[in-house]
Write a protein that holds these residues in place. Sequence first.
Motif, PDB file in Angstrom:
ATOM      1  N   ALA A 217       0.829  -1.210   0.000  1.00  0.00           N
ATOM      2  CA  ALA A 217       0.000   0.000   0.000  1.00  0.00           C
ATOM      3  C   ALA A 217       0.861   1.256   0.000  1.00  0.00           C
ATOM      4  N   ARG A 220       2.455   1.694  -3.518  1.00  0.00           N
ATOM      5  CA  ARG A 220       1.509   2.054  -4.585  1.00  0.00           C
ATOM      6  C   ARG A 220       0.579   3.199  -4.175  1.00  0.00           C
ATOM      7  N   PHE A 229      -2.808  -1.741  -5.179  1.00  0.00           N
ATOM      8  CA  PHE A 229      -3.168  -0.912  -4.029  1.00  0.00           C
ATOM      9  C   PHE A 229      -4.508  -1.342  -3.448  1.00  0.00           C
TER      10      PHE A 229
END
Length: 257
Positions: A217, A220, A229
């Motif tokens: 996370a 991205r 994500f």
Amino acid sequence: MLDATTRSGGTATVSPRTAAELAVATAGPASPTGLTTRVTRVLLSPWSRLSLLVALLASAATTVVLFQPQQLLTDGWPPQLGGAAAAVAYAVAYGLCTVAFVPRPLLNLAAGALFGSQLGLASALAGTVLGAGIAFCLGRVLGQEALRPLLRGKWLKAADGQLSRHGFRSMLAARLFPGVPFAAANYCAAVSRMGLLPFLLATALGSIPNTAAYVVAGARASTPTSPAFLIALACIALPGLAGAVVAWRKRHRLRGQ
């Protein structure tokens, strides 16, 4: 004036006064060994070591608040370090920050943002194991003897018995379950009779899913609509939701009893 000694039949006899003077001269000044022993015993007592542990943790937390390591997310990594050296340095800083109670999700997001998915995951996992090992050793050396006599409650005894008898399995479940705080699990394991090696191995394996989700996370975050994500967000949210449901059901079950 009488002589200090008199001879009778070839045997020397020492007067009482002279004997006392000789005893004082032989003994010399009072030895500080007794005082040193008492001071050492006090300093090495379980409660003194526990106080030292609390002071160290409070100092570490204060240092983190003052230096604000979260600025790495906005300012970036120092340009003097790059590549593998930067990842190793971040892993060490990660471990020390977890001991100082910095939230791991923030550190995992930063690892992904700074180093990408693969190198960030390796650095974050290494820091996780390092921080857990430091906390475990501090708790075992400085806090175990003082805290074990306090394990009198039903739930505390049950948790201690579970960690002492089934350490690897219990710690693996604690790392996989998102509702168990990282620092709390470290010090609970340290107070129990769990071994260091099973603790570290369970921490490394159990931390992979949650750590990977946060690192991806963070890596991205600039493309919030990308599949990677969105999958990472799902991997973060779904375990947390499942943990909340399980905790809610157990709470109502205990109330019913």
